[in-house]
Design a protein around this motif. Sequence first.
Motif, PDB file in Angstrom:
ATOM      1  N   LEU A 176      54.351 -31.832 -15.553  1.00 23.05           N
ATOM      2  CA  LEU A 176      55.374 -31.471 -16.549  1.00 23.05           C
ATOM      3  C   LEU A 176      56.306 -32.028 -16.593  1.00 23.05           C
ATOM      4  O   LEU A 176      56.886 -32.400 -17.806  1.00 23.05           O
ATOM      5  N   LEU A 177      57.078 -31.930 -15.292  1.00 27.46           N
ATOM      6  CA  LEU A 177      58.273 -33.086 -15.160  1.00 27.46           C
ATOM      7  C   LEU A 177      57.975 -34.472 -16.157  1.00 27.46           C
ATOM      8  O   LEU A 177      58.750 -34.811 -16.467  1.00 27.46           O
ATOM      9  N   ALA A 178      57.007 -35.473 -15.838  1.00 27.43           N
ATOM     10  CA  ALA A 178      56.972 -36.711 -15.625  1.00 27.43           C
ATOM     11  C   ALA A 178      57.148 -36.715 -18.231  1.00 27.43           C
ATOM     12  O   ALA A 178      57.589 -37.003 -18.296  1.00 27.43           O
ATOM     13  N   ALA A 179      55.888 -35.321 -18.219  1.00 27.42           N
ATOM     14  CA  ALA A 179      55.932 -35.291 -20.018  1.00 27.42           C
ATOM     15  C   ALA A 179      57.267 -35.361 -20.356  1.00 27.42           C
ATOM     16  O   ALA A 179      57.334 -35.928 -21.227  1.00 27.42           O
ATOM     17  N   LEU A 180      58.203 -34.311 -19.602  1.00 33.48           N
ATOM     18  CA  LEU A 180      59.360 -33.992 -20.096  1.00 33.48           C
ATOM     19  C   LEU A 180      60.421 -34.838 -20.075  1.00 33.48           C
ATOM     20  O   LEU A 180      61.183 -35.305 -21.363  1.00 33.48           O
ATOM     21  N   PHE A 181      60.644 -35.673 -18.797  1.00 31.61           N
ATOM     22  CA  PHE A 181      61.402 -36.842 -18.875  1.00 31.61           C
ATOM     23  C   PHE A 181      60.276 -37.574 -19.893  1.00 31.61           C
ATOM     24  O   PHE A 181      61.517 -38.241 -20.385  1.00 31.61           O
ATOM     25  N   PHE A 182      59.742 -38.227 -20.182  1.00 31.82           N
ATOM     26  CA  PHE A 182      59.260 -38.899 -21.190  1.00 31.82           C
ATOM     27  C   PHE A 182      59.413 -38.449 -22.223  1.00 31.82           C
ATOM     28  O   PHE A 182      60.759 -39.739 -22.804  1.00 31.82           O
ATOM     29  N   TRP A 183      59.628 -37.489 -22.654  1.00 30.40           N
ATOM     30  CA  TRP A 183      60.544 -36.585 -24.204  1.00 30.40           C
ATOM     31  C   TRP A 183      61.944 -36.513 -24.103  1.00 30.40           C
ATOM     32  O   TRP A 183      62.014 -37.237 -25.147  1.00 30.40           O
ATOM     33  N   LYS A 184      62.476 -36.359 -22.786  1.00 28.87           N
ATOM     34  CA  LYS A 184      63.698 -36.258 -23.195  1.00 28.87           C
ATOM     35  C   LYS A 184      64.215 -37.634 -23.226  1.00 28.87           C
ATOM     36  O   LYS A 184      65.348 -38.261 -23.589  1.00 28.87           O
ATOM     37  N   THR A 185      63.744 -38.755 -22.434  1.00 31.83           N
ATOM     38  CA  THR A 185      64.909 -40.089 -22.105  1.00 31.83           C
ATOM     39  C   THR A 185      64.362 -40.999 -23.701  1.00 31.83           C
ATOM     40  O   THR A 185      64.336 -41.584 -24.319  1.00 31.83           O
ATOM     41  N   ARG A 186      63.257 -40.808 -24.407  1.00 35.29           N
ATOM     42  CA  ARG A 186      62.990 -41.309 -25.677  1.00 35.29           C
ATOM     43  C   ARG A 186      63.307 -40.555 -26.577  1.00 35.29           C
ATOM     44  O   ARG A 186      64.115 -41.523 -27.577  1.00 35.29           O
ATOM     45  N   ALA A 187      63.824 -39.193 -26.825  1.00 30.92           N
ATOM     46  CA  ALA A 187      64.785 -38.517 -27.747  1.00 30.92           C
ATOM     47  C   ALA A 187      65.764 -39.204 -27.443  1.00 30.92           C
ATOM     48  O   ALA A 187      66.778 -38.513 -28.431  1.00 30.92           O
ATOM     49  N   THR A 188      66.498 -39.189 -26.491  1.00 32.10           N
ATOM     50  CA  THR A 188      67.538 -39.337 -26.239  1.00 32.10           C
ATOM     51  C   THR A 188      68.979 -41.227 -26.606  1.00 32.10           C
ATOM     52  O   THR A 188      69.511 -41.874 -25.950  1.00 32.10           O
ATOM     53  N   GLY A 189      67.094 -41.532 -26.238  1.00 33.19           N
ATOM     54  CA  GLY A 189      67.159 -43.112 -25.883  1.00 33.19           C
ATOM     55  C   GLY A 189      67.572 -44.459 -28.129  1.00 33.19           C
ATOM     56  O   GLY A 189      67.494 -45.057 -28.675  1.00 33.19           O
TER      57      GLY A 189
END
Length: 122
Positions: free
Chosen positions: A109-122
């Motif tokens: 879950l944390l891996a998926a959320l980090f992936f989502w947020k690093t892509r959304a803010t990048g």
Amino acid sequence: MTLGNLFKAQAIFIWLYAVMFWVAPQMAAQGPGWTLTANMVSFGQVLAIPLLALGLFAWMAPSWVGDNINKVGMIFGVYVNLALAAVQVFHISTGAANFDPMGMIPALLLAALFFWKTRATG
């Protein structure tokens, strides 16, 4: 949820394991189905120290890494959590451990959320 809050969630997850290794090692061993020995209790206490430091890094990372937060989030939040899940899958596949949802689900879950947020803010 912001990327900074995800780092804090990661820190709390890490600290929970560090505390569990100290005060409830039988709980830490129960999920994967390991037999708790005096050596495992001692090793868990030794392992808890770098986990406390790793949690501190996760907690402080948003203010320490500045503009590099997406890169650190990808490495620390995605790759490290996926590595944790991969090691668990390896142990399950070799019979060294049982499936432990309390270890596997938060990591994925944390891996998926980090992936989502690093892509959304990048």
